[in-house]
Every structure is written in structure tokens, then in C-alpha cells.
Design a protein around this motif. Structure first.
Motif, mmCIF file in Angstrom:
data_model
loop_
_atom_site.group_PDB
_atom_site.id
_atom_site.type_symbol
_atom_site.label_atom_id
_atom_site.label_comp_id
_atom_site.label_asym_id
_atom_site.label_seq_id
_atom_site.Cartn_x
_atom_site.Cartn_y
_atom_site.Cartn_z
ATOM 1 N N TYR A 148 16.436 11.833 6.549
ATOM 2 C CA TYR A 148 16.323 12.180 5.128
ATOM 3 C C TYR A 148 15.501 13.452 4.884
ATOM 4 O O TYR A 148 15.840 14.259 4.033
ATOM 5 N N LEU A 149 14.421 13.631 5.668
ATOM 6 C CA LEU A 149 13.505 14.745 5.393
ATOM 7 C C LEU A 149 13.607 15.893 6.401
ATOM 8 O O LEU A 149 13.532 17.054 6.030
ATOM 9 N N PHE A 196 3.935 0.084 -3.319
ATOM 10 C CA PHE A 196 2.736 0.794 -2.865
ATOM 11 C C PHE A 196 1.752 0.976 -4.020
ATOM 12 O O PHE A 196 2.143 0.957 -5.188
ATOM 13 N N ARG A 226 15.991 13.455 17.792
ATOM 14 C CA ARG A 226 16.474 12.537 16.755
ATOM 15 C C ARG A 226 17.231 13.293 15.666
ATOM 16 O O ARG A 226 18.204 12.783 15.105
ATOM 17 N N ARG A 253 14.045 -4.991 6.757
ATOM 18 C CA ARG A 253 13.484 -4.311 5.582
ATOM 19 C C ARG A 253 14.449 -4.278 4.412
ATOM 20 O O ARG A 253 14.028 -4.112 3.267
ATOM 21 N N ALA A 265 6.038 6.393 4.314
ATOM 22 C CA ALA A 265 6.049 4.949 4.596
ATOM 23 C C ALA A 265 7.019 4.238 3.655
ATOM 24 O O ALA A 265 7.714 3.305 4.061
ATOM 25 N N ALA A 266 7.072 4.710 2.399
ATOM 26 C CA ALA A 266 8.002 4.094 1.427
ATOM 27 C C ALA A 266 9.445 4.261 1.893
ATOM 28 O O ALA A 266 10.252 3.338 1.779
ATOM 29 N N LEU A 267 9.769 5.434 2.441
ATOM 30 C CA LEU A 267 11.127 5.640 2.971
ATOM 31 C C LEU A 267 11.392 4.661 4.111
ATOM 32 O O LEU A 267 12.454 4.054 4.184
ATOM 33 N N GLU A 268 10.402 4.522 4.987
ATOM 34 C CA GLU A 268 10.585 3.616 6.135
ATOM 35 C C GLU A 268 10.814 2.178 5.683
ATOM 36 O O GLU A 268 11.696 1.500 6.207
ATOM 37 N N VAL A 269 10.038 1.721 4.690
ATOM 38 C CA VAL A 269 10.228 0.324 4.271
ATOM 39 C C VAL A 269 11.532 0.145 3.491
ATOM 40 O O VAL A 269 12.003 -0.971 3.350
ATOM 41 N N MET A 270 12.110 1.258 3.015
ATOM 42 C CA MET A 270 13.444 1.155 2.382
ATOM 43 C C MET A 270 14.548 1.312 3.437
ATOM 44 O O MET A 270 15.718 1.466 3.099
ATOM 45 N N SER A 271 14.146 1.340 4.706
ATOM 46 C CA SER A 271 15.099 1.554 5.808
ATOM 47 C C SER A 271 15.798 2.906 5.708
ATOM 48 O O SER A 271 16.937 3.057 6.120
ATOM 49 N N VAL A 272 15.103 3.877 5.125
ATOM 50 C CA VAL A 272 15.630 5.242 5.107
ATOM 51 C C VAL A 272 14.888 6.000 6.199
ATOM 52 O O VAL A 272 13.658 6.105 6.148
ATOM 53 N N ASP A 273 15.631 6.494 7.179
ATOM 54 C CA ASP A 273 15.005 7.176 8.303
ATOM 55 C C ASP A 273 14.436 8.525 7.843
ATOM 56 O O ASP A 273 15.197 9.396 7.411
ATOM 57 N N ASP A 310 1.787 8.027 1.165
ATOM 58 C CA ASP A 310 2.615 6.844 1.468
ATOM 59 C C ASP A 310 4.102 7.000 1.143
ATOM 60 O O ASP A 310 4.851 6.032 1.200
ATOM 61 N N GLU A 311 4.548 8.227 0.769
ATOM 62 C CA GLU A 311 5.974 8.395 0.441
ATOM 63 C C GLU A 311 6.843 8.256 1.697
ATOM 64 O O GLU A 311 7.960 7.740 1.624
#
Lengths: 242, 265
Positions: B140-141, A84, B27, A77, B128-136, B125-126
Motif C-alpha cells: 500500500y505504501l 487506536f 517484497r 485480522r 499499525a492500523a494498516l497491518e491490523v486491517m490486513s493491508v500490507d 500508529d497509522e
């Protein structure tokens, strides 16, 4: 190259993808069109590993995405951007901080280098004037441009665009199309674009594929597709489309 | 669908949800080493959680202490034993009432807001946006929220205990004829009788509130992150978060009390 081979995916009781096969060569913008619910966005989510197929294979540069573990997915990724539909910006971060987020998480850039890179990318999408604003106070088009800047900030090899002009007026849509073309031409980024818009498909795409019932029904270059007699091509790309 | 299949499906869904909460907690525990990186956000969350729930916590604690003193005082007066009112109020507040009240209020105010915030991020989708930026998203949250509530819940509990005891002292003086000196001396003796620096009544209560804080945040984040289907899904996530948090507060309260007062003496 992005490649899907004979991909099947069921969500709940609905079969979304049924033998989806697709090849996106490097340096090209491939446009995916099709009726709502035909599996366009689901295809994008398979490519970036948010969804895993029930059958078939999804590869990026020969690496199988569907069997990657979390670490491998994170590595993949980092080479990809994803725009989006609504930008999907984090509301409590400014425009600049949203764009900086992937760099802050993964790069070792110093503060000033990071700031310079963010402003460079914001300049590319003509959003440098709004760097300190928060997402709720900017328009839909600005959110999309910010989302695109965030997708580009890490210099990805691939960008996946999910309905990049949904809900935008023709002028803003045109700006987004020009940006997508610029991203391909200037940065050499490979794009996979999901859209319903004829203008987006013909202006941004090198090749167009139209999905029906979970698989590509027809595919070709923009010229071939606009001249095609296939009913789906005529419905989506004919004179009355858009 | 036959009743057995419905029951199996319902149990499966519940177990799936419980498993997700446990997975999220584990986790978060693994990601704890990244807290310094999230320090600013964690402190913001802690400050917001504290400020948002402090007034309600104090008002409820004051009245809870007053009610406790009133109900107990009526019976004690019948036996001519009003002098131990301070002892009973202090022990009840520190052992059970303080952590319980604080936990329930945090679940209703901060937990619900966490579920709504993360639920909205999920459906827009925010996440999902973190996931596609490789931010866990957990790192993060979730992690900052769990740490923030695990810190703030004990702090609010201490304030809650003090205000609750004060509420009891007002009733003791004005309605039950117990002098403030007598009330506070008996309260202090009850809490310091163990002779340790931090009396058992206090540290067990604080430990309990720490567990409550972490549990509320984890359950609320889990509900938010599992939200689907737009505004309706976010509403359901908030409902689930508050309900499950309150259930957990009661169950965990029982387990911690049992562990410290019955299992280990």
C-alpha cells in the motif's frame, strides 16, 4: 473467545508481561485497567498479532496467534477490528475513504454497495455528515468515531479498543461509551477495552481486570470490582477515581 | 560496555538495517503485480515527485553543465582542442552527471519527504492500523513510491542531460569561443557514434537513474517505516534516508558503470 495463558514479553530491557493470563468470553466487553506501563496496550497487540510473546500462549477461538504466519494473521485480522488511541486515520483519505479502505482491500462489493455500507457504518457512529472531510480538519472525538466506523465496517467478531476516550471531554467520552455498548448489544461484538477511565470501565464493561507488574492482579464483574477492597480496584474504580 | 561489544552492536544494527532494505525491495518486487490496483496513487506520487524536484533539478543541471564546460574548456583551449567540448559535456552529462545530480536532488527532496511521511505514519500508529486491517504496508505504501521514483528519475535525468548540455553550450559560446553549431554537432556525434537506436551512453545513464530512483524510494521508505519515538525519531529517519540514499547513489553508480563499461565492454 480470546485467551492469554501465562504470557511473558520483554521489550528492550523491560519485562512488560510476566505471566499474563486472561479470558474474554464471546459477546462480552472486557475492560483492562492498570497503571501506565503495566502492559495493557502490549496485551492488545499480542491478541492481534502485532507482537509475539516470549513465552505462553495467545489464542482466538482456539487458534494460536503467536505461531501464525503472515497469511494466517491476515485471515484472523479480517475478523477483528482495532480502535487506536487517536483513530490512526490515513491523512490523505477522506473520512469515507478511510472507512472504505478495509472493504476496498478485501471485499468484492460493488461501488454502490460499498458506498452504502460505508454510509451505514458512518451513520452508526454519527459521522455521516463529515464523510467528505479529511482527518486533519476534524476533532479528536470525530477521529475516534471514524476509527470505530473503520473497525466495524467489515462486521468483525472482535473489536480491541485502545484507550477509546483518551484526551476527550466528558460529553464526547460519553458518546464513545454509548457507541461501544451499542456495538456489543446491537452487533454482538466481543470487546477488549484498555482504559484508565472509571466511567468507561463501568459503563462499557461486563468484566474488569486490573493489571499490575505484567499480570492481572484482580478481576471480576463491574459490581464485584466497584465493591472490591483490593487497593488497585479502589484506586481505579473507587469514588475518587477518574 | 567494552569496545568490542559496542562495535559488534553497531555492525549488527547496520546489517539489520541493510537487511530490512533488501527485504523491502524484494517484497516490493513480489507485489509488482498489484501495481494496476495502485495505479492512481502511483501516478499521483510520480507527478508530485516530478513537479517537486523539477525546478531544482533543472537549475542544478544547467549550472553543472556550465561548470563542466568551463573547467574542461579551459584545459582544452590550452591544447587548441575546444572543438571536442560538446563531446565531453554530452558524454559526462549522459553517463554520470545527469543521473547523479537527479538522484541526489530526488534523495534530498522526495526521499526526505517519503521518510518523513512514512515515519510520521509509523509513530502515529497509522502503519499499525494498516497491518491490523490486513493491508500490507509494503503493497500500500512502499510499492507506489518505488515505482513512481523508478519512473520519474529517468525522465528527470533526460531533462537534466538536455539542460546540462545547454548550460555547457552557453559557456562554450560566450566564454570559450566555440560556436553553437560546432558544440551541438560534436555532442550529437558523441551520442550517436554507436549507431544504435538508443546510444549506450544514454541507455546506461537511464538504467542508472532507474536504479537510483528505486534505491532512493526503498531506502527512504525503510527509514520511515523503522522510525520510533515521535518527532525525534522522524527527524532521525529523514537524516538516515538522505545519507543512505546518497551513499547508495555513489556505490550503485560505480557498480553500474563498472558492469557496462568494464565487465561487459
Amino acid at each position: 473467545m480470546i485467551e492469554l495463558r501465562d504470557v511473558y514479553k520483554k521489550l528492550g530491557s523491560r519485562q512488560i508481561l510476566s505471566g499474563m493470563t486472561l479470558r474474554v468470553p464471546k459477546g462480552m466487553n472486557f475492560v483492562l485497567m492498570g497503571p501506565s506501563g503495566s502492559g495493557k496496550s502490549v496485551t492488545l497487540k499480542h491478541v492481534i498479532g502485532i507482537l509475539r510473546p516470549d513465552g505462553g500462549s495467545v489464542t482466538v477461538d482456539g487458534q494460536e496467534v503467536s505461531t501464525m504466519d503472515r497469511t494466517q494473521l491476515m485471515t484472523l485480522r479480517k475478523r477483528m477490528g482495532y480502535l487506536f488511541q487517536n483513530g490512526a486515520l490515513i491523512n490523505w483519505l477522506t473520512v469515507a475513504d478511510n472507512v472504505a479502505l478495509p472493504l476496498e482491500e478485501h471485499s468484492r462489493l460493488g461501488k454502490s454497495e460499498l458506498r452504502d455500507r460505508v454510509h451505514e457504518v458512518l451513520g452508526l457512529v454519527h459521522m455521516d455528515h463529515a464523510a467528505t472531510q479529511f482527518p486533519p480538519s476534524i476533532s479528536g472525538g470525530m477521529k475516534l468515531r471514524t476509527g470505530l466506523a473503520r473497525a466495524l465496517v467489515t462486521n468483525p467478531e472482535y473489536v480491541l479498543y485502545d484507550e477509546p476516550n483518551a484526551g476527550l471531554d466528558p460529553i464526547i467520552s460519553q458518546q464513545i461509551h454509548e457507541l461501544i455498548v451499542e456495538v456489543r448489544d446491537r452487533l454482538g461484538v466481543t470487546g477488549l477495552i484498555v482504559t484508565h477511565s472509571r466511567a468507561c470501565a463501568t459503563q462499557c464493561g461486563d468484566r474488569i481486570g486490573i493489571l499490575e507488574n505484567g499480570r492481572l492482579a484482580v478481576e471480576g464483574t463491574v459490581d464485584e470490582m466497584t465493591r472490591s477492597d483490593h487497593p488497585l480496584a479502589r484506586a481505579f474504580l473507587g469514588g475518587g477515581a477518574d | 560496555m567494552n569496545p568490542f561489544a559496542s562495535l559488534t552492536q553497531a555492525v549488527g544494527t547496520r546489517l539489520d538495517g541493510a537487511g530490512y532494505v533488501v527485504d523491502l525491495l524484494l517484497r516490493s518486487a513480489v507485489a509488482v503485480r498489484r501495481v494496476p490496483r495502485r495505479m492512481r496513487f502511483t501516478l499521483d506520487m510520480a507527478f508530485n515527485a516530478g513537479v517537486r524536484s523539477l525546478p531544482v533539478t533543472l537549475v542544478v543541471a544547467a549550472f553543472a553543465g556550465a561548470i563542466l564546460a568551463m573547467q574542461t574548456g579551459i584545459e582544452l583551449r590550452r591544447f587548441g582542442d575546444s572543438a571536442v567540448l560538446g563531446t565531453i559535456t554530452a558524454l559526462s552529462m549522459c553517463r554520470e552527471m545527469g543521473p547523479f545530480i537527479t538522484g541526489v536532488i530526488l534523495a534530498a527532496t522526495v526521499g526526505s519527504s517519503m521518510a518523513a511521511e512514512l515515519g510520521t505514519m509509523k509513530v502515529s500508529d497509522e502503519v499499525a492500523a494498516l497491518e491490523v486491517m490486513s493491508v500490507d504496508p509494503v503493497d500500500y505504501l512502499v510499492l507506489p513510491r518505488v515505482i513512481a521514483l523508478a519512473i520519474m528519475c529517468p525522465i528527470l535525468t533526460v531533462l537534466s542531460n538536455l539542460v546540462g548540455m545547454y548550460g555547457g553550450s552557453v559557456i562554450a559560446e560566450h566564454n570559450l569561443g566555440v560556436s553553437p553549431d560546432l558544440y551541438w554537432i560534436s555532442a550529437r556525434e558523441a551520442l550517436t557514434s554507436s549507431g544504435t537506436l538508443l546510444p549506450k551512453e544514454v541507455y546506461v545513464g537511464l538504467f542508472k537513474s532507474l536504479v537510483f530512483g528505486a534505491a532512493i524510494a526503498t531506502v527512504s521508505c525503510a527509514s520511515g517505516l523503522r522510525a520510533t519515538g515521535g518527532a525525534l525519531g522522524v527527524g532521525l529517519a529523514v537524516q538516515t534516508a538522505v545519507r543512505n540514499s546518497v551513499i547508495l547513489i555513489i556505490v550503485l553508480g560505480f557498480i553500474v558503470t563498472w558492469f557496462f563499461y568494464f565487465l561487459t565492454g
